[in-house]
Write an enzyme that holds these catalytic residues in place. Structure first.
Site, short mmCIF file in Angstrom:
data_model
loop_
_atom_site.label_atom_id
_atom_site.label_comp_id
_atom_site.label_asym_id
_atom_site.label_seq_id
_atom_site.Cartn_x
_atom_site.Cartn_y
_atom_site.Cartn_z
N GLU A 31 -15.29 -36.99 -24.01
CA GLU A 31 -14.86 -38.34 -24.35
C GLU A 31 -13.39 -38.57 -24.00
O GLU A 31 -13.03 -39.62 -23.49
CB GLU A 31 -15.08 -38.61 -25.85
N TYR A 114 -11.92 -44.45 -31.53
CA TYR A 114 -13.05 -44.33 -30.61
C TYR A 114 -13.56 -42.89 -30.50
O TYR A 114 -14.76 -42.62 -30.63
CB TYR A 114 -12.68 -44.85 -29.21
N ASP A 132 -15.96 -48.48 -27.17
CA ASP A 132 -15.15 -48.28 -25.96
C ASP A 132 -15.18 -49.58 -25.15
O ASP A 132 -15.77 -50.59 -25.57
CB ASP A 132 -15.64 -47.07 -25.15
#
Ligand code: SF4
Length: 299
Positions: A31, A114, A132
């Protein structure tokens, strides 16, 4: 909702960090890498990274220069330093195991709303907000009828996303990854492919006749050519080429950085840019000097 979930099951990309057995730490690294870099570039870097440093314990003791080399061309290399800091915190405060609690995740260096949500949803299959740019764009269009979301995340968006998030953990996690994938593959920023979208029949933006972006005037453009960011990238690229610990003269690095100014489209190059690029890289801890700025090396 079911059509979006079914679309995902039929069309999701086979990304290595989505395979069974992926650890929460591997999800976190994927991520962080994917936030500002296209997936095609992330996949090989992530594989190499996980081969060398499979968990926080290995990354916490990795040489910074080697980490920056493997980070390579992913861009925004401060993310690599933050990952090392995060790994060290996990080792020192959590015995080397990434926590699975929202507040503990948010307390780690470099882990924001996030990333924490993505780890909870994608690694632990939990109900968590994962907002996102892709998810924000899909929801702005399909639900709010806007071409693009506001420049920064706001409370209305959070509430909208939370309202849509299914109640049970596993469906919520499925939903989060499905909407994200829809934004990456179909509802893209420039050319949404509405004809193949599972949301087509009820999409508010489509129903409204695809109105223009109301936030266009407030949006920052992501220019790169001629910027300090390009100049910094050219210096980092030169330092990654040389053998471990080998210094490079400041003059040579400034000459590399000057190529950014020459490639820009905004008139004459800024003569201070190369020096500024070196100074800010030093301040950020991405380069080091042993002789007060005569030469530089990776840290
Ligand atoms: S119908 Fe088009 S605009 Fe609406 S969510 Fe799907 S791809 Fe995006």
């Amino acid at each position: 909702m079911q059509t979006v979930l079914a679309w995902y099951d039929a069309h999701a990309r086979d990304l290595p960090w989505r395979r069974p057995g992926t650890t929460p730490w591997e999800v976190l690294v994927s991520e962080v890498m994917s936030q500002q870099t296209p997936v095609a570039r992330v996949v090989p870097a992530w594989r190499e990274w996980m081969r060398r440093w499979p968990g926080p314990t290995e990354l916490a003791r990795a040489p910074i220069a080697e980490v920056l080399r493997v980070w390579g061309r992913l861009g925004y290399p401060r993310r690599a330093l933050r990952l090392i800091e995060c790994a060290r915190s996990v080792v020192e405060q959590h015995d080397g195991v990434l926590p699975d609690d929202l507040d503990a995740l948010l307390a780690l260096p470099g882990v924001g709303e996030y990333t924490a949500g993505a780890v909870l949803a994608f690694a632990h299959g939990r109900r968590a907000l994962v907002l996102d740019t892709n998810v924000r764009r899909v929801l702005a269009r399909a639900v709010a009828g806007q071409a693009l979301p506001a420049p920064s995340l706001n409370r209305t968006e959070r509430e909208r996303a939370l309202h849509l998030l299914p109640d049970d953990d596993s469906t919520a996690a499925h939903w989060s990854v499905a909407v994200m994938e829809l934004g990456a593959l179909v509802c893209t920023a420039r050319e949404p492919n509405c004809g193949v979208c599972p949301w087509e029949v009820s999409c508010a933006w489509l129903a409204a006749g695809r109105p223009a972006d109301v936030h266009a005037g407030r949006r920052r453009t992501q220019a790169w050519r001629g910027t300090d960011r390009q100049a910094r990238g050219l210096i980092m690229a030169r330092l990654r080429e040389v053998a471990d610990g080998q210094p490079v003269e400041a003059g040579e690095l400034k000459a590399c950085a000057a190529r950014a100014g020459l490639s820009g489209t905004g008139g004459a190059p800024d003569p201070d840019q190369p020096g500024r690029a070196l100074t800010t890289l030093l301040t950020d801890g991405l380069i080091a000097t042993d002789d007060d700025g005569a030469t530089y090396r990776l840290p």
